[in-house]
Design an enzyme around this catalytic site. Structure first.
Site, short mmCIF file in Angstrom:
data_model
loop_
_atom_site.label_atom_id
_atom_site.label_comp_id
_atom_site.label_asym_id
_atom_site.label_seq_id
_atom_site.Cartn_x
_atom_site.Cartn_y
_atom_site.Cartn_z
N MET A 25 0.84 -1.20 0.00
CA MET A 25 0.00 0.00 0.00
C MET A 25 0.88 1.26 0.00
O MET A 25 0.40 2.35 0.33
CB MET A 25 -0.95 0.00 1.19
CG MET A 25 -1.92 -1.20 1.13
SD MET A 25 -3.44 -0.96 2.05
CE MET A 25 -2.79 -0.77 3.70
N GLY A 26 2.15 1.10 -0.38
CA GLY A 26 3.02 2.26 -0.49
C GLY A 26 3.57 2.73 0.83
O GLY A 26 3.53 2.02 1.83
N HIS A 41 9.04 -3.58 3.52
CA HIS A 41 8.79 -3.79 2.09
C HIS A 41 10.11 -4.10 1.37
O HIS A 41 10.15 -4.94 0.47
CB HIS A 41 8.18 -2.53 1.46
CG HIS A 41 6.89 -2.08 2.07
ND1 HIS A 41 6.78 -0.93 2.81
CD2 HIS A 41 5.66 -2.63 2.07
CE1 HIS A 41 5.52 -0.78 3.21
NE2 HIS A 41 4.83 -1.80 2.78
N LYS A 55 4.64 -10.05 9.58
CA LYS A 55 4.07 -9.08 10.51
C LYS A 55 2.54 -9.14 10.47
O LYS A 55 1.88 -8.95 11.48
CB LYS A 55 4.54 -7.68 10.15
CG LYS A 55 4.27 -6.69 11.25
CD LYS A 55 4.22 -5.29 10.73
CE LYS A 55 3.07 -4.58 11.37
NZ LYS A 55 2.28 -3.85 10.43
N SER A 74 3.97 1.39 7.83
CA SER A 74 3.68 2.71 7.26
C SER A 74 2.96 3.58 8.28
O SER A 74 3.12 4.80 8.30
CB SER A 74 2.82 2.56 6.01
OG SER A 74 3.43 1.65 5.12
P1 AMP Z 1 1.42 -2.85 3.53
O1 AMP Z 1 2.02 -1.87 2.59
O2 AMP Z 1 1.44 -2.42 4.96
O3 AMP Z 1 0.09 -3.39 3.08
O4 AMP Z 1 2.40 -4.09 3.53
C1 AMP Z 1 2.75 -4.73 2.31
C2 AMP Z 1 3.47 -6.00 2.62
O5 AMP Z 1 4.63 -5.71 3.41
C3 AMP Z 1 2.61 -6.98 3.44
O6 AMP Z 1 2.85 -8.30 2.98
C4 AMP Z 1 3.14 -6.78 4.82
O7 AMP Z 1 2.98 -7.93 5.64
C5 AMP Z 1 4.60 -6.51 4.56
N1 AMP Z 1 5.21 -5.80 5.70
C6 AMP Z 1 4.72 -4.71 6.33
N2 AMP Z 1 5.51 -4.37 7.37
C7 AMP Z 1 6.51 -5.28 7.40
C8 AMP Z 1 7.66 -5.48 8.24
N3 AMP Z 1 7.91 -4.68 9.28
N4 AMP Z 1 8.48 -6.51 7.97
C9 AMP Z 1 8.21 -7.35 6.92
N5 AMP Z 1 7.17 -7.21 6.09
C10 AMP Z 1 6.32 -6.20 6.32
#
Ligand code: AMP
Length: 275
Positions: free
Chosen positions: A25-26, A32, A144, A181
């Site tokens: 989601m950026g 990421h 996470k 984020s």
């Molecule tokens: P999001 O942008 O928050 O939807 O996350 C996108 C992807 O990054 C998802 O698969 C999350 O689980 C992963 N992600 C988010 N935070 C972390 C983190 N601290 N460590 C590893 N992966 C993460």
């Protein structure tokens, strides 16, 4: 950067295989980055999607306040060797007349599913669309979001989607706070308080390592650590079966400690596996 389904399909037509997809989601951070790195190491073409998915937000305000900085994200992707960035509009993902929802069953109901009604419908639906559009050999997700991985695995298996779901470890700040984020929206005081989330999980893990097997005692251990931090507003603490995510009475096999805590209007989640 690709905005439309058509542009994405054209760019992928001649792409070298295997393709690795990293849905995001950026507001990209080191978490990421670790997913992108893993994808880079085992793919010939890496696709990152950037889409703040309105269907997975319950509160409209959480959606509108979600941090966004596309220029910064694109620079991070370029530096990380990402081949294709797909950053569609809401209408491109959900064209006029869109009327399908992917609902995953039991694994999507407790924890985040209970706390955020409709959340996993939104996640499963957008991930199904991304899997169909990209046709990647593999897609990379962070541990996470432990329940999210289980929900997506279930969906991919049940719908016979050919993309393999790869789970990657949680990346943390030096003080233990899981990168997110949403951390960008913490006040200075809340940011200083937020590592209590990790400390609560580690206290329960230490109790488990010392032989404690009562799930209620482990929950109480987490609650006690969190209670010492006045800025932490606990939504849930959980000790659940690692496979079904049903709450346990006694920890006899692999389990998952997890919690959701609010700091002001910022909601953080984290987890720790046992066994
Ligand atoms: P999001 O942008 O928050 O939807 O996350 C996108 C992807 O990054 C998802 O698969 C999350 O689980 C992963 N992600 C988010 N935070 C972390 C983190 N601290 N460590 C590893 N992966 C993460």
């Amino acid at each position: 950067m690709l905005r439309t389904r058509r542009e994405l399909r054209d760019a992928l037509a001649g792409a070298a295989r295997p393709v690795g997809l990293v849905p995001t989601m950026g507001w990209l951070h080191g978490g990421h980055g670790s997913l992108i790195e893993r994808a880079r190491s085992e793919s010939s073409t890496v696709v990152v999607s950037i889409f703040v998915n309105p269907r997975q937000f319950g509160e409209a305000s959480d959606f509108t306040r979600y941090p966004r900085d596309e220029a910064r994200d694109l620079a991070i992707c370029a530096a990380a060797g990402v081949d294709l960035v797909f950053a569609p509009s809401v209408d491109e993902v959900y064209p006029p007349g869109f009327d399908t929802v992917v609902t995953v069953g039991a694994i999507a109901r407790p924890l985040e599913g209970a706390a955020r009604p409709g959340h996993f419908d939104g996640v499963a639906t957008v991930v199904a669309i991304l899997f169909a559009l990209v046709g990647a050999e593999r897609a990379y997700f962070g541990t996470k979001d432990a329940q999210q991985i289980r929900v997506i695995r279930r969906m991919a298996l049940d719908l016979a989607l050919p993309t393999e779901v790869i789970a990657c470890p949680t990346v943390r700040e030096p003080d233990g706070l899981a990168m997110s984020s949403r951390n960008a929206r913490l006040s200075r005081d809340a940011r200083a308080a937020a590592p209590v989330v990790r400390r609560a999980l580690l206290a329960a893990r230490a109790a488990w390592e010392a032989g404690e097997r009562s799930a209620e005692t482990l929950r109480a251990t987490m609650r006690a650590v969190l209670a010492a931090e006045p800025l932490a507003d606990v939504e849930y603490v959980s000790v659940a079966d690692d496979t079904t995510l049903e709450e346990l009475d006694a920890v006899e096999g692999p389990a998952l400690l997890s919690l959701a805590v609010r700091f002001g209007d910022v909601r953080l989640i984290d987890n720790e596996p046992l066994g």
